[in-house]
Design an enzyme around this catalytic site. Structure first.
Site, short mmCIF file in Angstrom:
data_model
loop_
_atom_site.label_atom_id
_atom_site.label_comp_id
_atom_site.label_asym_id
_atom_site.label_seq_id
_atom_site.Cartn_x
_atom_site.Cartn_y
_atom_site.Cartn_z
CB SER A 1 -1.43 -0.46 1.41
OG SER A 1 -0.39 0.28 2.37
CB THR B 1 -0.55 0.34 -3.73
OG1 THR B 1 -0.05 -0.43 -3.21
CG2 THR B 1 -0.06 1.44 -3.79
CE1 TYR B 2 -3.49 -1.48 2.07
CE2 TYR B 2 -3.46 -2.90 -0.49
CZ TYR B 2 -2.98 -2.78 1.04
OH TYR B 2 -2.64 -3.62 1.69
N GLY C 1 5.64 -2.07 1.06
CA GLY C 1 5.73 -3.13 0.64
C GLY C 1 7.01 -3.21 -0.47
CB ALA C 2 6.69 -5.38 -3.76
CB ALA C 3 5.85 0.09 -3.69
#
Length: 141
Positions: free
Chosen positions: A25, A57-58, A73-75
């Site tokens: 997110s 994403t959110y 996260g992965a971002a």
């Protein structure tokens, strides 16, 4: 017929943190969410102006007035603290609503404080070196 339109954006926000080990997110200052009509859990696209990365994403609500734009996260492999980003949301509306729809544009400064609100997606950022595309047609002009 349903159409997917640009609903809102937070333009040229500065990423304040990136946490690879968070579950995902983007954390966004609650004041920016309100200005851009974003809800917790809403889908957004993130465009990194510095490196061209694009992702979706959110949204998670961050502390009001903090200026937080936190990539989780992965971002965090793609977007880093200090990068300039655009957070974009979209809406699905019927044809009649689409023809009258007015988006929200939130311009921020380097500290992610709101400097201008508008509805013209191609308007330059006030006080910056950004320019309107010479091919863009100004609404109402």
């Amino acid at each position: 017929m349903m159409r997917t339109l640009f609903k809102s954006k937070i333009h040229r926000a500065t990423v304040t943190q990136a946490d690879l080990h968070y579950v995902g997110s983007v954390t966004v200052d609650a004041a920016l969410m309100e200005a851009a009509d974003l809800l917790p859990g809403e889908l957004v696209h993130i465009v990194d102006i510095d490196n061209g990365a694009r992702l979706e994403t959110y949204v998670i609500e961050g502390e009001r007035g903090s200026g937080v734009i936190g990539i989780n996260g992965a971002a965090a492999h793609l977007v880093h603290p200090g990068d300039l980003v655009i957070l974009i949301s979209y809406a699905q509306v019927d044809d009649a609503e689409a023809r009258a729809f007015v988006p929200r544009v939130v311009h921020v400064d380097a500290d992610n404080r709101i400097v201008a609100l508008g509805s013209d997606a191609s308007a330059p950022v006030p006080g910056s070196r950004t320019e309107r595309s010479p091919q863009a047609v100004v609404a109402g002009g």
